[in-house]
Motif scaffolding. Structure first.
Motif, PDB file in Angstrom:
ATOM      1  N   ALA A  86       0.996  -1.222  -0.633  1.00 22.94           N
ATOM      2  CA  ALA A  86       0.384  -0.048  -0.250  1.00 22.94           C
ATOM      3  C   ALA A  86       0.834   1.196  -0.210  1.00 22.94           C
ATOM      4  N   ARG A  87       1.209   2.218  -0.849  1.00 27.92           N
ATOM      5  CA  ARG A  87       1.161   3.173  -1.037  1.00 27.92           C
ATOM      6  C   ARG A  87       0.552   4.269   0.020  1.00 27.92           C
ATOM      7  N   ARG A  88       0.979   5.194   0.326  1.00 31.41           N
ATOM      8  CA  ARG A  88       0.543   6.280   1.137  1.00 31.41           C
ATOM      9  C   ARG A  88      -0.911   7.157   1.621  1.00 31.41           C
ATOM     10  N   SER A 141       6.306   6.220  -2.968  1.00 34.41           N
ATOM     11  CA  SER A 141       5.904   5.246  -4.222  1.00 34.41           C
ATOM     12  C   SER A 141       6.606   3.875  -4.679  1.00 34.41           C
ATOM     13  N   GLN A 142       7.506   4.119  -5.412  1.00 30.66           N
ATOM     14  CA  GLN A 142       8.769   3.202  -5.369  1.00 30.66           C
ATOM     15  C   GLN A 142       8.916   1.958  -4.295  1.00 30.66           C
ATOM     16  N   LEU A 143       9.226   2.282  -2.739  1.00 31.12           N
ATOM     17  CA  LEU A 143       9.224   1.079  -2.762  1.00 31.12           C
ATOM     18  C   LEU A 143       7.811   0.678  -2.281  1.00 31.12           C
ATOM     19  N   LYS A 186       5.910  -0.114  -4.646  1.00 28.14           N
ATOM     20  CA  LYS A 186       5.637  -1.003  -5.410  1.00 28.14           C
ATOM     21  C   LYS A 186       6.880  -1.996  -5.137  1.00 28.14           C
ATOM     22  N   VAL A 187       8.536  -1.791  -5.035  1.00 28.44           N
ATOM     23  CA  VAL A 187       9.213  -2.588  -5.403  1.00 28.44           C
ATOM     24  C   VAL A 187       8.425  -4.029  -3.737  1.00 28.44           C
ATOM     25  N   ARG A 188       8.182  -3.582  -2.956  1.00 29.61           N
ATOM     26  CA  ARG A 188       7.603  -4.615  -1.787  1.00 29.61           C
ATOM     27  C   ARG A 188       6.140  -4.797  -2.122  1.00 29.61           C
ATOM     28  N   ASN A 189       5.543  -4.797  -3.098  1.00 26.70           N
ATOM     29  CA  ASN A 189       4.241  -5.141  -3.786  1.00 26.70           C
ATOM     30  C   ASN A 189       4.118  -6.400  -4.369  1.00 26.70           C
ATOM     31  N   GLN A 190       5.628  -5.804  -5.335  1.00 23.51           N
ATOM     32  CA  GLN A 190       6.022  -6.646  -6.488  1.00 23.51           C
ATOM     33  C   GLN A 190       6.966  -7.822  -6.878  1.00 23.51           C
ATOM     34  N   TYR A 237      -3.306  -4.009  -3.069  1.00 30.94           N
ATOM     35  CA  TYR A 237      -2.364  -2.826  -4.192  1.00 30.94           C
ATOM     36  C   TYR A 237      -1.906  -2.768  -5.208  1.00 30.94           C
ATOM     37  N   ALA A 238      -2.272  -3.706  -6.153  1.00 28.25           N
ATOM     38  CA  ALA A 238      -1.354  -3.828  -7.413  1.00 28.25           C
ATOM     39  C   ALA A 238      -2.283  -3.585  -8.347  1.00 28.25           C
ATOM     40  N   ARG A 239      -3.431  -2.747  -7.686  1.00 21.74           N
ATOM     41  CA  ARG A 239      -4.728  -2.262  -9.416  1.00 21.74           C
ATOM     42  C   ARG A 239      -4.827  -3.052  -9.892  1.00 21.74           C
TER      43      ARG A 239
END
Lengths: 404, 248
Positions: free
Chosen positions: A318-320, B78-80, B82-86, B113-115
C-alpha cells in the motif's frame, strides 16, 4: 474500481464497529437535520407568503391610514383617507392607472331564515379590475348605482352557496344590517386574496356602505394599481408626494398614511426568514463542528487501534496515499450515513413543526436542502478525517508492524 | 547465479530523542537469486533492522542497497511500495492477517494494492499452493496457528515475488507445525524463490544453505552450511512434519 474496493473496505471496518460509528455521527445527524428542517420551513413559509402576495397582484399598492398628528403629537387615528384622495391619485400620479377606495366592516347578511356573518366591502367599479377578481354570475354594480347610493350587492362565492344553495341568488333581496339589498351578481371562487377570505365577503357600492350602512366619513384603505410591476416603486413615490401635499404635512414630519406593497411585504418577510435562518444555521454549524470533532476523535482511535493493520498493508504494497484514501473513505462514509439519517430526521422534524404550528408554518422540502445536507456532511467527513488519515499514512511501517 | 540483493557498508541510526541507537554498523552482504539464507543473532543484534532494510520498509542512514540492480536508496516512497508489492513477500511471527477479512481476501490484499481488477483466481491458486483452498471463506479467528501462517505465506507469494522475507515464522508455533511451515519454504525455494529467514532458533537456521550471524549491528560470521549437516536438518524437518500429519 480500486476506489470502489477502498470504499468497501471502509464500510466493512465501520460495520464491525457499528454502534461506535453511529454514536460518532450523532453530531452530524443533528447538524444536517437542523439544516434540512431550516431550509424546509423557510421554503414552506416563502411559498406561502409568495402565494399570498401573488394573489393580490404584483403591481398593487395599498394605501392605509396612519395616525393623524399635529405638531408631532398623535391626535387621532384612522380618519385620514378619503374618496377624493383616491380620485386625486388617478388624476395626478402618471404611474397609477386606477384606484379603488375601500371601506371594510363586518355585518350579518340575512336571507329569510338563513344568515351569515360576512365582511362587507364598500368599493368602486375599479376594485374587480385591480384585484383581477371576476364576476361569475350576473354583473358587478355600475357607476350610476354608486352615484345614487343604490342598495345593490355582489355576493362572495361562499356567501351565495350558504344562503342560496344551488339556486341562483340574482334578483333576490338579502338584508344587511336590516336594510334590503338586491343581489346583482356573484363573484368567482377565489379562496384567499392577500390574507382575506374574499369568498366570505359581500361587496356593495362605497357610497352606500359609508352613508347608509356604517356612517363612515373616511375610507379604510385605497387600492392603487401601477402601470406594471416595474413602476410600483415610482407609483409609490408619486402617491407619497401627492398625499403629503393634500394632507398638508410639512417637510420632515411623518405621514398620516402608509403605503403597502408587495416589495415591502416581501422585504419584511425576508428579514424574518433571515433571522430564522441565522438561528437554525447557527445550531447546524455548532452541531456540525461538534459532529466533526466526534468523527475525528473516533478516527484517531481507529488509527491507533489498527496501527498494525496499517503496517501490514504498507508491507504488502500500500502506498501512503492508499492508506490516506482508506481512512478518508471511512470518515466520509460515516458522515454520509449521518447525512442520510439527518436528512430523514430533518424532514420529519419540519413536518412536526408544521403540525405543532397548526399549519401556520408549512414545510416544503426542496431538493437543494437534501443536496446541501449531503454536501455539508461529506465535507465535514473529509475535513474531520483528514488529520487522522494523514497521521495513518505517515506511520513508519517498521514501527507500525512492531506495535502491540 | 545473478546477484539479487547487494548491501554495501550499510549503517542505520535511529534517533530517539536525545540519544541515538546505532542499529547497523557497516553491513555488507550479497544474496544471489534462488538462495535460502538464514540471518541469526541474539535480540538487539540488528537482525530486525536488517529485515526492515532488506524489505524496503526502511532506508539505510548510510551505505548502498541495490535490489535486482536498482539503487533502493534513490527510490521514492511509492517506488518502495511498488517493490514491496511486486518483488517481495513478507511472513511475520504474529501472522499479521486482517482479522475481519476471509482467508481469500487476506491473500488478495497485495493484488488489490497492485491495482488488479480481477484477483479471485490468483488468490485461490496461492491458497492451493499452501494447501488451504478449502479454507478460502474462513476468517483467521476460525483457523489454527499453522493455518494462519500458511495463509500469510499464500499472501506473501500471491504476486510471484523474487524474495520471501520471513521474520521468525515458526516462533509462535509448536515444532511439528513449525516443521510443516518450513517445508513450504523449502518447496518455494525449489521453485526458485529466494528465501531470507530471520530466526534465533539454531535448528531452524541450519535448514538454510547459508547462515549469516549478527552481533551488535555487524555481521560476525557468514558461511555455507556443509552439505551433510544441511541434509540431516532437512530430513529431520521432513520427519517432524510427517509425524504431525500421521497424528492427525
Amino acid at each position: 474500481m480500486f476506489y470502489l474496493r477502498i470504499l468497501q473496505t471502509a464500510i466493512r471496518a465501520l460495520k464491525s464497529n457499528a454502534l461506535r460509528s453511529l454514536l460518532a455521527t450523532i453530531g452530524v445527524i443533528i447538524g444536517v437535520a437542523a439544516v434540512v428542517a431550516a431550509m424546509s420551513i423557510i421554503e414552506g413559509a416563502t411559498r406561502e407568503v409568495l402565494n399570498a402576495i401573488k394573489s393580490f397582484g404584483s403591481n398593487v399598492l395599498i394605501i392605509y391610514p396612519g395616525a393623524a398628528r399635529r405638531a408631532g403629537r398623535q391626535i387621532g387615528t384612522v380618519n385620514t383617507l378619503s374618496i377624493a384622495d383616491a380620485d386625486a391619485i388617478v388624476d395626478k400620479c402618471p404611474a397609477v392607472i386606477r384606484t379603488a377606495p375601500e371601506v371594510l366592516s363586518g355585518a350579518q347578511v340575512k336571507f329569510y331564515s338563513k344568515n351569515m356573518n360576512c365582511a362587507v366591502l364598500g368599493t368602486t367599479t375599479a376594485y374587480p379590475l385591480i384585484r383581477d377578481y371576476k364576476v361569475a354570475e350576473g354583473r358587478f354594480f355600475n357607476n350610476s348605482e354608486i352615484k345614487t347610493e343604490a342598495y345593490v350587492v355582489v355576493l362572495g362565492y361562499k356567501v351565495a352557496k350558504e344562503l342560496f344553495g344551488r339556486g341562483t341568488p340574482l334578483g333576490f333581496v338579502v338584508k344587511i344590517r336590516g336594510k334590503p339589498f338586491t343581489v346583482v351578481g356573484v363573484m368567482e371562487k377565489k379562496g384567499t386574496m392577500g390574507f382575506l377570505r374574499v369568498d366570505q365577503q359581500v361587496i356593495v357600492p362605497i357610497t352606500t356602505a359609508m352613508k347608509r350602512l356604517f356612517g363612515f366619513r373616511s375610507v379604510s384603505s385605497i387600492s392603487a394599481q401601477a402601470i406594471d410591476t416595474k413602476s410600483t416603486s415610482i407609483a409609490r413615490k408619486q402617491i407619497k408626494a401627492l398625499l403629503r401635499k393634500r394632507h398638508k404635512i410639512p417637510p420632515g414630519e411623518k405621514e398620516d398614511f402608509g403605503i403597502f406593497s408587495q416589495e415591502q411585504l416581501l422585504k419584511g418577510f425576508q428579514e424574518q426568514a433571515k433571522i430564522m435562518g441565522i438561528v437554525f444555521y447557527s445550531i447546524a454549524g455548532i452541531s456540525l463542528v461538534v459532529g466533526g470533532i466526534g468523527i475525528m476523535n473516533i478516527m484517531l482511535v481507529s488509527v491507533t487501534e489498527r496501527t498494525r493493520e496499517i503496517g501490514v498493508r504498507m508491507a504488502v504494497g500500500a502506498r501512503r496515499f492508499d492508506i490516506l484514501a482508506q481512512f478518508l473513505a471511512e470518515s466520509s462514509s460515516i458522515s454520509l450515513v449521518g447525512g442520510l439519517l439527518g436528512s430523514l430526521l430533518g424532514v420529519a422534524f419540519s413536518h412536526i413543526i408544521a403540525n405543532i404550528s397548526a399549519n401556520l408554518l408549512k414545510a416544503y422540502v426542496p431538493n437543494s436542502a437534501i443536496i446541501t445536507a449531503f454536501t455539508v456532511a461529506f465535507i465535514t467527513g473529509i475535513i474531520s478525517g483528514l488529520y487522522p488519515a494523514f497521521k495513518a499514512s505517515q506511520l513508519d511501517p517498521v514501527e507500525a508492524l512492531r506495535y502491540e | 547465479m545473478s546477484t539479487l540483493i547487494q548491501l554495501n557498508d550499510v549503517h542505520k541510526i535511529y534517533n530517539m530523542g536525545l540519544s541515538s541507537v546505532h542499529a547497523l554498523r557497516g553491513v555488507s552482504l550479497s544474496i544471489s537469486q534462488g538462495e535460502f539464507i538464514s540471518i541469526t543473532g541474539a535480540s538487539g543484534s540488528g537482525k530486525s533492522t536488517m529485515m526492515g532494510i532488506l524489505g524496503c520498509l526502511d532506508k539505510p542512514t548510510k551505505g548502498e542497497y541495490y535490489f535486482d540492480g536498482q539503487p533502493v536508496n534513490q527510490f521514492s516512497e511509492s517506488q518502495l511500495a511498488k517493490v514491496r508489492n511486486q518483488s517481495l513477500g513478507f511472513v511475520f511471527q504474529m501472522f499479521n492477517l486482517l482479522p475481519r477479512a476471509s482467508a481469500l481476501e487476506n491473500v488478495s490484499v497485495p493484488l488489490f494494492y497492485a491495482r488488479r481488477t480481477r484477483y479471485h483466481n490468483d488468490a485461490l491458486n496461492a491458497l492451493r499452493m499452501v494447501g488451504l483452498q478449502d479454507r478460502a471463506t474462513h476468517k483467521p479467528t476460525e483457523l489454527s496457528g499453522g493455518e494462519r501462517q500458511r495463509i500469510a505465506i499464500a499472501r506473501a507469494i500471491v504476486n510471484n515475488p523474487k524474495v520471501v522475507l520471513a521474520d521468525e515464522p515458526t516462533g509462535n508455533l509448536d515444532t511439528h507445525i513449525g516443521a510443516q511451515i518450513m517445508m513450504i519454504f523449502h518447496e518455494l525455494n525449489k521453485k526458485g524463490v529466494t528465501i531470507v529467514l530471520v530466526t534465533h532458533e539454531p535448528d531452524i537456521a541450519i535448514q538454510a544453505e547459508r547462515i549469516v550471524k549478527m552481533r551488535d549491528g555487524k555481521i560476525i560470521e557468514d558461511f555455507i552450511v556443509d552439505e551433510k549437516t544441511h541434509r540431516e536438518a532437512l530430513e529431520q524437518c521432513q520427519q517432524l512434519a510427517k509425524e504431525k500429519i500421521a497424528e492427525e
